[in-house]
Design a protein around this motif. Structure first.
Motif, PDB file in Angstrom:
ATOM      1  N   TYR A  41       0.806  -1.204   0.000  1.00 45.49           N
ATOM      2  CA  TYR A  41       0.000   0.000   0.000  1.00 45.49           C
ATOM      3  C   TYR A  41       0.849   1.268   0.000  1.00 45.49           C
ATOM      4  O   TYR A  41       0.331   2.346  -0.221  1.00 45.49           O
ATOM      5  N   LEU A  42       2.129   1.144   0.278  1.00 47.87           N
ATOM      6  CA  LEU A  42       3.023   2.293   0.269  1.00 47.87           C
ATOM      7  C   LEU A  42       3.575   2.496  -1.132  1.00 47.87           C
ATOM      8  O   LEU A  42       3.803   1.541  -1.873  1.00 47.87           O
ATOM      9  N   THR A  43       3.833   3.757  -1.502  1.00 46.53           N
ATOM     10  CA  THR A  43       4.218   4.053  -2.881  1.00 46.53           C
ATOM     11  C   THR A  43       5.669   3.701  -3.177  1.00 46.53           C
ATOM     12  O   THR A  43       5.983   3.240  -4.255  1.00 46.53           O
ATOM     13  N   ASN A  44       6.563   3.881  -2.223  1.00 50.13           N
ATOM     14  CA  ASN A  44       7.981   3.676  -2.520  1.00 50.13           C
ATOM     15  C   ASN A  44       8.488   2.296  -2.101  1.00 50.13           C
ATOM     16  O   ASN A  44       9.672   2.022  -2.188  1.00 50.13           O
ATOM     17  N   GLY A  45       7.618   1.402  -1.623  1.00 50.60           N
ATOM     18  CA  GLY A  45       8.013   0.040  -1.315  1.00 50.60           C
ATOM     19  C   GLY A  45       8.738  -0.152   0.005  1.00 50.60           C
ATOM     20  O   GLY A  45       9.264  -1.223   0.259  1.00 50.60           O
ATOM     21  N   THR A  46       8.772   0.859   0.860  1.00 51.58           N
ATOM     22  CA  THR A  46       9.428   0.698   2.154  1.00 51.58           C
ATOM     23  C   THR A  46       8.502  -0.041   3.120  1.00 51.58           C
ATOM     24  O   THR A  46       7.291  -0.091   2.935  1.00 51.58           O
ATOM     25  N   SER A  47       9.075  -0.634   4.131  1.00 51.61           N
ATOM     26  CA  SER A  47       8.261  -1.336   5.129  1.00 51.61           C
ATOM     27  C   SER A  47       8.014  -0.432   6.333  1.00 51.61           C
ATOM     28  O   SER A  47       8.785   0.477   6.610  1.00 51.61           O
TER      29      SER A  47
END
Length: 76
Positions: A41-47
């Motif tokens: 759900y995050l745009t930049n793929g971070t956790s």
């Protein structure tokens, strides 16, 4: 969160070992959710950090626990 959950699992009896085990399971589940479920759900793929997930789950539980405890008359 782990103390009240452990007390409910043991039906009123408190145990430090069970509370520690429940706490470890909560942190492991929050870490798994933050690393694997929410990054889609995050745009930049971070956790998400485990503290963010734990806090997002723990705050509503704490509020529910306060409301139900005060309704029964055992609250402070």
């Amino acid at each position: 969160m782990s103390g009240p959950i452990a007390r409910r699992l043991l039906r009123g009896a408190g145990s430090l070992a069970v509370a520690a085990l429940v706490g470890a399971v909560i942190v492991l589940a929050a870490d798994f959710a933050g690393a694997n479920l929410f990054p889609m759900y995050l745009t930049n793929g971070t956790s998400l950090p485990v503290g963010v997930v734990t806090g997002a789950l723990g705050a509503p539980f704490l509020l529910w626990l306060l409301v139900t405890t005060n309704r029964v008359g055992r609250g402070g």
